[in-house]
Scaffold this active site. Structure first.
Site, PDB file in Angstrom:
ATOM      1  N   ARG A   1      -3.721  -9.872   4.990  1.00 35.04           N
ATOM      2  CA  ARG A   1      -4.070  -9.972   3.562  1.00 35.04           C
ATOM      3  C   ARG A   1      -2.880  -9.463   2.743  1.00 35.04           C
ATOM      4  O   ARG A   1      -2.564  -8.284   2.813  1.00 35.04           O
ATOM      5  CB  ARG A   1      -5.328  -9.129   3.306  1.00 35.04           C
ATOM      6  CG  ARG A   1      -5.818  -9.134   1.875  1.00 35.04           C
ATOM      7  CD  ARG A   1      -7.040  -8.233   1.732  1.00 35.04           C
ATOM      8  NE  ARG A   1      -7.503  -8.175   0.360  1.00 35.04           N
ATOM      9  CZ  ARG A   1      -7.006  -7.351  -0.563  1.00 35.04           C
ATOM     10  NH1 ARG A   1      -6.060  -6.505  -0.254  1.00 35.04           N
ATOM     11  NH2 ARG A   1      -7.471  -7.386  -1.800  1.00 35.04           N
TER      12      ARG A   1
ATOM     13  N   LYS B   1       0.815  -1.218   0.000  1.00 31.96           N
ATOM     14  CA  LYS B   1       0.000   0.000   0.000  1.00 31.96           C
ATOM     15  C   LYS B   1       0.845   1.263   0.000  1.00 31.96           C
ATOM     16  O   LYS B   1       1.998   1.257   0.426  1.00 31.96           O
ATOM     17  CB  LYS B   1      -0.990  -0.024   1.173  1.00 31.96           C
ATOM     18  CG  LYS B   1      -2.175  -0.946   0.845  1.00 31.96           C
ATOM     19  CD  LYS B   1      -3.275  -0.904   1.861  1.00 31.96           C
ATOM     20  CE  LYS B   1      -4.394  -1.844   1.421  1.00 31.96           C
ATOM     21  NZ  LYS B   1      -5.423  -2.002   2.450  1.00 31.96           N
TER      22      LYS B   1
HETATM   23  C1  8Y4 Z   1      -0.936  -1.309  -4.174  1.00 35.73           C
HETATM   24  C2  8Y4 Z   1      -1.386  -2.534  -3.767  1.00 35.73           C
HETATM   25  C3  8Y4 Z   1      -1.716  -0.195  -3.967  1.00 35.73           C
HETATM   26  C4  8Y4 Z   1      -2.607  -2.638  -3.161  1.00 35.73           C
HETATM   27  C5  8Y4 Z   1      -2.952  -0.316  -3.366  1.00 35.73           C
HETATM   28  C6  8Y4 Z   1      -3.408  -1.534  -2.970  1.00 35.73           C
HETATM   29  C7  8Y4 Z   1      -8.070  -4.343   1.973  1.00 35.73           C
HETATM   30  C8  8Y4 Z   1      -9.112  -5.150   1.486  1.00 35.73           C
HETATM   31  C9  8Y4 Z   1      -8.166  -4.087  -0.162  1.00 35.73           C
HETATM   32  C10 8Y4 Z   1      -7.823  -4.345   3.377  1.00 35.73           C
HETATM   33  C11 8Y4 Z   1      -9.645  -5.907   3.580  1.00 35.73           C
HETATM   34  C12 8Y4 Z   1      -5.316  -2.639  -1.924  1.00 35.73           C
HETATM   35  C13 8Y4 Z   1     -10.117  -5.587  -0.759  1.00 35.73           C
HETATM   36  C14 8Y4 Z   1      -6.696  -2.246  -1.596  1.00 35.73           C
HETATM   37  N1  8Y4 Z   1      -7.482  -3.706   0.929  1.00 35.73           N
HETATM   38  N2  8Y4 Z   1      -9.893  -5.914   2.261  1.00 35.73           N
HETATM   39  N3  8Y4 Z   1      -9.162  -4.963   0.143  1.00 35.73           N
HETATM   40  N4  8Y4 Z   1      -8.637  -5.145   4.130  1.00 35.73           N
HETATM   41  N5  8Y4 Z   1     -10.373  -6.659   4.408  1.00 35.73           N
HETATM   42  N6  8Y4 Z   1      -4.648  -1.587  -2.431  1.00 35.73           N
HETATM   43  O1  8Y4 Z   1      -6.961  -3.628   3.902  1.00 35.73           O
HETATM   44  O2  8Y4 Z   1      -4.887  -3.745  -1.764  1.00 35.73           O
HETATM   45  S1  8Y4 Z   1      -7.878  -3.549  -1.783  1.00 35.73           S
END
Ligand code: 8Y4
Length: 277
Positions: A257, A222
Site C-alpha cells: 500500500r 511512515k
Molecule cells: C505519513 C504517511 C505518515 C502515512 C503516516 C502515514 C495502513 C493502512 C494506513 C497499513 C493497511 C498511514 C489505512 C496510516 N496504514 N491499511 N492504512 N495497512 N491495510 N500513515 O499499513 O498511511 S493509514
C-alpha cells in the site's frame, strides 16, 4: 494460498501488486478549508491507475497517530461520491479503508471489492456485513487505538504477538462465514509499534506467511522511515519508502500500500523477475 477472491475480481498473488492510496481528506485535498473535492480525488485515483496501480484504497478518515476521528456522516459524504464515480470507470479493484460497519455496508453497495480494516473487523456488526457480501478483506494488527497507540507500545515478542492476533481474527472471520480465500493479512506497520518493533516485523515478515494467507503491508512515508533516516518531512521519505516496499516483497509480502505508485510498480517488476526465476 495465492488467489485472493474479492468482489468482481480474483487476484493472482503469486506476484506482488501495488495498492495506491487515495485519501479523501481535507489535509490532502483542499483549498485550505474543510471541504473535500470529489473530482480531485477521482482525478488522483485515475492518475494512480495510469501509473500502474493494481488496487486503489479509498479512505475518508485520517488514521495517522493522534488524528481526530470524523463522524460517520462526514466519512460517508467524503468517500461515497468517489466510490460511485470510480466504480463506473475503474478496471482495478476498489478498496474502502474504514473500520465502521455502516461505511463498509454503503461502500459495498456502491461497488467496492475490498474492505481494508485497521481494526480487523472487531467493531460490532463488521464481521456480519463482510460475510453477507462477496468482498475481500484485509485484517490488520494494531495495538491500542489511533489516538494513543504510539504513546507506549509494548511487546514481549512482536512477531509472535502480531501472528497470534492475525490468526485469531482470521478464525473469527472464517467462523462468521468469510471464506479463507477472501482474506489477506497485515502486520500494521506503525500502528502501536516502535521503530524496533517495525524493523523486527519487516525482518521476519516471512514467518507471518505461515498463517497461510497473502500479506499486505503499508510502510509508505511512515514515521518509522523518518526515524531510521533522521528526516522529518514525509516528502523526504520516497526512496526509503521504495526500499521498504522492496524488502517487504522480498520477505513475502504480496500487496504493498503506497503513495508513489509509478516508482513502486517499476521496483516490483525487478523483484518479480527475481522471485519468478
Ligand atoms: C505519513 C504517511 C505518515 C502515512 C503516516 C502515514 C495502513 C493502512 C494506513 C497499513 C493497511 C498511514 C489505512 C496510516 N496504514 N491499511 N492504512 N495497512 N491495510 N500513515 O499499513 O498511511 S493509514
Amino acid at each position: 494460498m495465492y488467489s485472493f477472491y474479492c468482489g468482481k475480481y480474483v487476484l493472482d498473488l503469486r506476484y506482488p501488486l501495488v495498492m495506491g492510496i487515495v485519501n479523501v481528506t481535507p489535509d490532502s485535498f483542499s483549498d485550505g478549508g474543510k471541504y473535500v473535492s470529489t473530482d480531485q480525488a477521482v482525478e488522483h485515483a485515475m492518475h494512480l491507475i495510469a501509473e500502474g496501480a493494481d488496487i486503489l484504497d479509498i479512505g475518508g478518515e485520517s488514521t495517522r497517530p493522534g488524528a481526530t476521528p470524523v463522524s460517520l456522516q462526514e466519512e460517508l459524504d467524503r468517500v461515497l461520491p468517489v466510490i460511485e464515480k470510480l466504480s463506473r470507470v475503474s478496471d482495478v479493484p476498489l478498496s474502502i479503508d474504514t473500520y465502521k460497519p455502516e461505511v463498509m455496508r454503503a461502500a459495498i453497495l456502491a461497488g467496492v471489492d475490498i474492505v481494508n480494516d485497521i481494526r480487523a473487523l472487531q467493531e460490532p456488526g463488521a464481521l456480519e456485513i463482510v460475510a453477507q457480501s462477496n468482498v475481500g478483506v484485509c485484517l490488520m494488527h494494531m495495538q491500542g487505538h489511533p489516538q494513543t497507540m504510539q504513546i507506549n507500545p509494548q511487546y514481549n515478542d512482536v512477531v509472535l504477538e502480531v501472528k497470534s492476533f492475525l490468526s485469531v481474527r482470521m478464525a473469527a472471520a472464517e467462523k462468521a462465514g468469510i471464506e479463507k480465500n477472501r482474506i489477506v493479512l497485515d502486520p500494521g506497520f506503525g500502528f502501536g509499534k516502535r521503530t524496533l518493533h517495525n524493523i523486527a516485523l519487516l525482518k521476519d515478515l516471512q514467518s507471518l506467511t505461515e498463517l497461510g494467507r497473502p500479506l499486505l503491508v503499508g510502510l509508505s512515508r511512515k514515521s518509522v522511515l523518518g526515524q531510521i533516516m533522521g528526516a522529518d518531512s514525509v516528502y523526504e521519505r520516497q526512496y526509503a519508502s521504495l526500499s521498504a516496499s522492496v524488502i517487504a516483497v522480498m520477505n513475502g509480502a504480496r500487496i504493498v500500500r503506497v503513495h508513489d505508485v509509478k516508482a513502486t510498480a517499476d521496483a516490483l517488476k525487478v523483484v518479480s523477475a527475481v522471485l519468478s526465476d
